[in-house]
Design a protein around this motif. Sequence first.
Motif, PDB file in Angstrom:
ATOM      1  N   GLN A 126       0.847  -1.196   0.000  1.00 45.85           N
ATOM      2  CA  GLN A 126       0.000   0.000   0.000  1.00 45.85           C
ATOM      3  C   GLN A 126       0.886   1.250   0.000  1.00 45.85           C
ATOM      4  N   PRO A 127       0.340   2.399  -0.367  1.00 45.07           N
ATOM      5  CA  PRO A 127       1.141   3.629  -0.358  1.00 45.07           C
ATOM      6  C   PRO A 127       1.743   3.877   1.027  1.00 45.07           C
ATOM      7  N   ALA A 128       2.997   4.282   1.049  1.00 51.24           N
ATOM      8  CA  ALA A 128       3.695   4.472   2.325  1.00 51.24           C
ATOM      9  C   ALA A 128       3.266   5.774   3.003  1.00 51.24           C
ATOM     10  N   PHE A 129       3.232   5.728   4.337  1.00 52.93           N
ATOM     11  CA  PHE A 129       3.130   6.953   5.133  1.00 52.93           C
ATOM     12  C   PHE A 129       4.558   7.414   5.367  1.00 52.93           C
ATOM     13  N   VAL A 130       4.860   8.642   4.948  1.00 56.81           N
ATOM     14  CA  VAL A 130       6.239   9.138   5.018  1.00 56.81           C
ATOM     15  C   VAL A 130       6.278  10.407   5.858  1.00 56.81           C
ATOM     16  N   MET A 131       7.234  10.473   6.784  1.00 59.46           N
ATOM     17  CA  MET A 131       7.319  11.635   7.653  1.00 59.46           C
ATOM     18  C   MET A 131       8.754  12.069   7.888  1.00 59.46           C
ATOM     19  N   GLU A 132       8.995  13.354   7.733  1.00 61.45           N
ATOM     20  CA  GLU A 132      10.306  13.869   8.118  1.00 61.45           C
ATOM     21  C   GLU A 132      10.349  13.981   9.640  1.00 61.45           C
ATOM     22  N   ALA A 133      11.464  13.555  10.222  1.00 58.13           N
ATOM     23  CA  ALA A 133      11.590  13.582  11.677  1.00 58.13           C
ATOM     24  C   ALA A 133      12.987  14.054  12.047  1.00 58.13           C
ATOM     25  N   ASP A 134      13.175  14.299  13.329  1.00 58.78           N
ATOM     26  CA  ASP A 134      14.464  14.810  13.796  1.00 58.78           C
ATOM     27  C   ASP A 134      15.612  13.910  13.379  1.00 58.78           C
ATOM     28  N   GLN A 135      16.727  14.535  13.046  1.00 60.82           N
ATOM     29  CA  GLN A 135      17.956  13.794  12.762  1.00 60.82           C
ATOM     30  C   GLN A 135      18.877  13.907  13.950  1.00 60.82           C
ATOM     31  N   GLU A 136      19.379  12.760  14.393  1.00 58.94           N
ATOM     32  CA  GLU A 136      20.332  12.760  15.495  1.00 58.94           C
ATOM     33  C   GLU A 136      21.545  13.626  15.146  1.00 58.94           C
ATOM     34  N   ARG A 137      21.931  13.589  13.850  1.00 64.46           N
ATOM     35  CA  ARG A 137      23.116  14.351  13.446  1.00 64.46           C
ATOM     36  C   ARG A 137      22.941  15.845  13.715  1.00 64.46           C
ATOM     37  N   ARG A 138      21.726  16.341  13.490  1.00 70.40           N
ATOM     38  CA  ARG A 138      21.465  17.766  13.707  1.00 70.40           C
ATOM     39  C   ARG A 138      21.680  18.096  15.192  1.00 70.40           C
ATOM     40  N   THR A 139      21.187  17.221  16.057  1.00 73.28           N
ATOM     41  CA  THR A 139      21.387  17.412  17.505  1.00 73.28           C
ATOM     42  C   THR A 139      22.873  17.411  17.830  1.00 73.28           C
ATOM     43  N   LEU A 140      23.588  16.414  17.296  1.00 73.43           N
ATOM     44  CA  LEU A 140      25.021  16.298  17.594  1.00 73.43           C
ATOM     45  C   LEU A 140      25.764  17.564  17.155  1.00 73.43           C
ATOM     46  N   ASN A 141      25.428  18.068  15.952  1.00 68.26           N
ATOM     47  CA  ASN A 141      26.119  19.259  15.450  1.00 68.26           C
ATOM     48  C   ASN A 141      25.846  20.475  16.333  1.00 68.26           C
ATOM     49  N   GLN A 142      24.624  20.568  16.826  1.00 70.73           N
ATOM     50  CA  GLN A 142      24.301  21.714  17.689  1.00 70.73           C
ATOM     51  C   GLN A 142      25.048  21.616  19.019  1.00 70.73           C
ATOM     52  N   ILE A 143      25.180  20.390  19.537  1.00 66.61           N
ATOM     53  CA  ILE A 143      25.913  20.209  20.800  1.00 66.61           C
ATOM     54  C   ILE A 143      27.401  20.545  20.589  1.00 66.61           C
ATOM     55  N   LYS A 144      27.930  20.075  19.430  1.00 66.22           N
ATOM     56  CA  LYS A 144      29.343  20.365  19.135  1.00 66.22           C
ATOM     57  C   LYS A 144      29.574  21.874  19.078  1.00 66.22           C
ATOM     58  N   ALA A 145      28.655  22.593  18.426  1.00 64.88           N
ATOM     59  CA  ALA A 145      28.784  24.044  18.302  1.00 64.88           C
ATOM     60  C   ALA A 145      28.728  24.696  19.680  1.00 64.88           C
ATOM     61  N   TRP A 146      27.842  24.200  20.524  1.00 59.48           N
ATOM     62  CA  TRP A 146      27.714  24.741  21.884  1.00 59.48           C
ATOM     63  C   TRP A 146      29.018  24.527  22.648  1.00 59.48           C
ATOM     64  N   LEU A 147      29.545  23.302  22.572  1.00 56.78           N
ATOM     65  CA  LEU A 147      30.797  23.008  23.283  1.00 56.78           C
ATOM     66  C   LEU A 147      31.931  23.882  22.754  1.00 56.78           C
ATOM     67  N   GLY A 148      31.908  24.125  21.423  1.00 51.15           N
ATOM     68  CA  GLY A 148      32.916  24.992  20.826  1.00 51.15           C
ATOM     69  C   GLY A 148      32.853  26.393  21.431  1.00 51.15           C
ATOM     70  N   ARG A 149      31.626  26.877  21.629  1.00 52.25           N
ATOM     71  CA  ARG A 149      31.459  28.218  22.209  1.00 52.25           C
ATOM     72  C   ARG A 149      31.958  28.241  23.656  1.00 52.25           C
ATOM     73  N   ILE A 150      31.672  27.177  24.399  1.00 48.12           N
ATOM     74  CA  ILE A 150      32.106  27.113  25.799  1.00 48.12           C
ATOM     75  C   ILE A 150      33.632  27.110  25.879  1.00 48.12           C
ATOM     76  N   GLU A 151      34.264  26.309  24.971  1.00 45.29           N
ATOM     77  CA  GLU A 151      35.730  26.239  24.990  1.00 45.29           C
ATOM     78  C   GLU A 151      36.363  27.590  24.680  1.00 45.29           C
ATOM     79  N   GLY A 152      35.678  28.372  23.836  1.00 41.99           N
ATOM     80  CA  GLY A 152      36.203  29.677  23.455  1.00 41.99           C
ATOM     81  C   GLY A 152      36.063  30.730  24.556  1.00 41.99           C
ATOM     82  N   GLU A 153      35.349  30.386  25.621  1.00 38.04           N
ATOM     83  CA  GLU A 153      35.111  31.392  26.672  1.00 38.04           C
ATOM     84  C   GLU A 153      36.366  31.707  27.465  1.00 38.04           C
TER      85      GLU A 153
END
Length: 168
Positions: free
Chosen positions: A141-168
Amino acid sequence: QDGDTARIRGGKILVAYLTRSGNTRVIAQTLHRALNADLFEIRPASPYPADYEEHVAQASRERAEGYAPPLAALVTDIASYDEVFLGFPIWGQAAPPPILSFLKGHDLRAKALRPFITHGGYGVGSAPGTLAGLAPAARIQPAFVMEADQERRTLNQIKAWLGRIEGE
Ligand SMILES: Cc1cc2nc3c(=O)[nH]c(=O)nc-3n(C[C@H](O)[C@H](O)[C@H](O)COP(=O)(O)O)c2cc1C
């Protein structure tokens, strides 16, 4: 309410799903409750690495080889189901290797197969073709398709945050 749904639809329903980060499980559990269906989590016999990058690398190797990993368990009485809802995330523009194992390991002939697919924004890729190729006798049957959160996006945001903390 659940009983009513089951009676109206008739037949026995299975909701089988694969998940890493839980997005697909939310849909599977909602279907399980709404349809009074049995729920089955597809798990490879040896789990994927907890580390995201290692998981991506292993899945990518497996896909290149067309590898279908052994599963921890198969559905014991697949013949008793009239309808199978099959849920999975897109990995590397494709259906994940354990989904190949699930399709190869169960006879879905004449059953309604209702895919539900989550992805991180790049669409379903080759997954529909894989389903058609590995479950040719199912009534797909036709698929139900949904865009959902990507773990990678979360990881990249955490990395950026840690980068900012290190720069303090
Ligand atoms: C190994 C791996 C590969 C992925 N590849 C893709 C991809 O090619 N395209 C895409 O849109 N999302 C990709 N994603 C993101 C997932 O499809 C998306 O986050 C999905 O909703 C995850 O479902 P889950 O929480 O049930 O595991 C990938 C995720 C993983 C873990």
